[in-house]
Design a protein around this motif. Structure first.
Motif, PDB file in Angstrom:
ATOM      1  N   GLN A  45       0.827  -1.213   0.000  1.00  0.00           N
ATOM      2  CA  GLN A  45       0.000   0.000   0.000  1.00  0.00           C
ATOM      3  C   GLN A  45       0.858   1.258   0.000  1.00  0.00           C
ATOM      4  O   GLN A  45       0.521   2.250  -0.655  1.00  0.00           O
ATOM      5  CB  GLN A  45      -0.963  -0.021   1.180  1.00  0.00           C
ATOM      6  N   ARG A  69      -7.298   5.186   3.411  1.00  0.00           N
ATOM      7  CA  ARG A  69      -8.375   4.518   2.659  1.00  0.00           C
ATOM      8  C   ARG A  69      -8.674   3.119   3.200  1.00  0.00           C
ATOM      9  O   ARG A  69      -9.747   2.593   2.991  1.00  0.00           O
ATOM     10  CB  ARG A  69      -8.006   4.454   1.190  1.00  0.00           C
ATOM     11  N   TRP A  70      -7.708   2.509   3.875  1.00  0.00           N
ATOM     12  CA  TRP A  70      -7.868   1.144   4.386  1.00  0.00           C
ATOM     13  C   TRP A  70      -8.934   1.045   5.473  1.00  0.00           C
ATOM     14  O   TRP A  70      -9.431  -0.023   5.753  1.00  0.00           O
ATOM     15  CB  TRP A  70      -6.539   0.619   4.925  1.00  0.00           C
ATOM     16  N   ARG A  71      -9.296   2.159   6.087  1.00  0.00           N
ATOM     17  CA  ARG A  71     -10.288   2.110   7.166  1.00  0.00           C
ATOM     18  C   ARG A  71     -11.663   1.696   6.671  1.00  0.00           C
ATOM     19  O   ARG A  71     -12.501   1.296   7.461  1.00  0.00           O
ATOM     20  CB  ARG A  71     -10.356   3.459   7.881  1.00  0.00           C
ATOM     21  N   ASP A  72     -11.880   1.789   5.369  1.00  0.00           N
ATOM     22  CA  ASP A  72     -13.159   1.365   4.795  1.00  0.00           C
ATOM     23  C   ASP A  72     -13.212  -0.131   4.531  1.00  0.00           C
ATOM     24  O   ASP A  72     -14.264  -0.661   4.195  1.00  0.00           O
ATOM     25  CB  ASP A  72     -13.414   2.113   3.477  1.00  0.00           C
ATOM     26  N   ASP A  73     -12.112  -0.821   4.672  1.00  0.00           N
ATOM     27  CA  ASP A  73     -12.030  -2.248   4.379  1.00  0.00           C
ATOM     28  C   ASP A  73     -11.845  -3.034   5.680  1.00  0.00           C
ATOM     29  O   ASP A  73     -10.735  -3.184   6.175  1.00  0.00           O
ATOM     30  CB  ASP A  73     -10.869  -2.513   3.417  1.00  0.00           C
ATOM     31  N   GLU A  74     -12.952  -3.555   6.231  1.00  0.00           N
ATOM     32  CA  GLU A  74     -12.911  -4.254   7.511  1.00  0.00           C
ATOM     33  C   GLU A  74     -12.023  -5.493   7.485  1.00  0.00           C
ATOM     34  O   GLU A  74     -11.493  -5.889   8.509  1.00  0.00           O
ATOM     35  CB  GLU A  74     -14.318  -4.644   7.953  1.00  0.00           C
ATOM     36  N   GLU A  75     -11.884  -6.113   6.325  1.00  0.00           N
ATOM     37  CA  GLU A  75     -11.093  -7.330   6.250  1.00  0.00           C
ATOM     38  C   GLU A  75      -9.591  -7.050   6.271  1.00  0.00           C
ATOM     39  O   GLU A  75      -8.831  -7.796   6.867  1.00  0.00           O
ATOM     40  CB  GLU A  75     -11.462  -8.139   5.015  1.00  0.00           C
ATOM     41  N   SER A  76      -9.154  -5.986   5.612  1.00  0.00           N
ATOM     42  CA  SER A  76      -7.714  -5.718   5.573  1.00  0.00           C
ATOM     43  C   SER A  76      -7.240  -4.875   6.752  1.00  0.00           C
ATOM     44  O   SER A  76      -6.040  -4.850   7.046  1.00  0.00           O
ATOM     45  CB  SER A  76      -7.322  -5.051   4.251  1.00  0.00           C
ATOM     46  N   LEU A  77      -8.138  -4.209   7.444  1.00  0.00           N
ATOM     47  CA  LEU A  77      -7.761  -3.332   8.556  1.00  0.00           C
ATOM     48  C   LEU A  77      -6.929  -4.045   9.625  1.00  0.00           C
ATOM     49  O   LEU A  77      -5.870  -3.552  10.013  1.00  0.00           O
ATOM     50  CB  LEU A  77      -8.993  -2.682   9.169  1.00  0.00           C
ATOM     51  N   SER A 130      -6.542   2.025  12.756  1.00  0.00           N
ATOM     52  CA  SER A 130      -7.972   2.266  12.921  1.00  0.00           C
ATOM     53  C   SER A 130      -8.325   3.721  13.211  1.00  0.00           C
ATOM     54  O   SER A 130      -9.397   4.181  12.832  1.00  0.00           O
ATOM     55  CB  SER A 130      -8.540   1.368  14.014  1.00  0.00           C
TER      56      SER A 130
END
Length: 146
Positions: A45, A69-77, A130
């Motif tokens: 990233q 932008r990763w905060r929108d992706d619960e799986e990758s967070l 987070s």
């Protein structure tokens, strides 16, 4: 893949948290440091955003400036939180004299300073991923001056 009960389980228990390292009893500090420094998701990233992760304090400042932008992706967070913590630990171990990785009996990697203080960098990485706080560079500065 849609597994209905898994969504309910996650709501009750929260996302997976942490990373564990287990060995057969033989200690290889360099091998462990190399393994913990991989941080593939974070490095990928950062590379996409034009940030070079060169294991320096300056690279922590650059990570702090990324748009989260990763905060929108619960799986990758949670994975990114692990990587951020391990990368923070890698920078500390490589730049703070006497700092070293230590593995607790439960497999949790922490950074141990010459003062004896043990730092759960993975927990700090999760907090950063987070919420953005504490900033990685700020956390590093506090550790480096101790």
């Amino acid at each position: 893949m849609n597994i209905p009960f898994l969504g309910n389980w996650r709501k009750k228990r929260g996302l997976a948290f942490g990373v564990a390292v287990f060995s057969d009893g033989e200690s290889d500090p360099e091998g462990i440091a190399e393994l913990l420094s991989e941080c593939e998701l974070l490095r990928s990233q950062a590379h996409e955003a034009g940030v070079e992760l060169d294991d320096s304090a300056a690279s922590l400042e650059a990570l702090d400036q990324l748009v989260p932008r990763w905060r929108d992706d619960e799986e990758s967070l949670p994975w990114l939180g692990n990587d951020a913590g391990l990368y923070l630990g890698t920078v500390i171990v490589r730049t703070v004299p006497g700092a070293a990785w230590e593995i607790w009996p439960n497999g949790q990697p922490v950074v141990k300073l010459t003062s004896g203080r043990e730092i759960d960098v993975v927990a700090s990485g999760h907090a950063w991923a987070s919420s953005g706080a504490p900033e990685l560079s700020q956390f590093y500065a506090e550790v480096a001056e101790a």
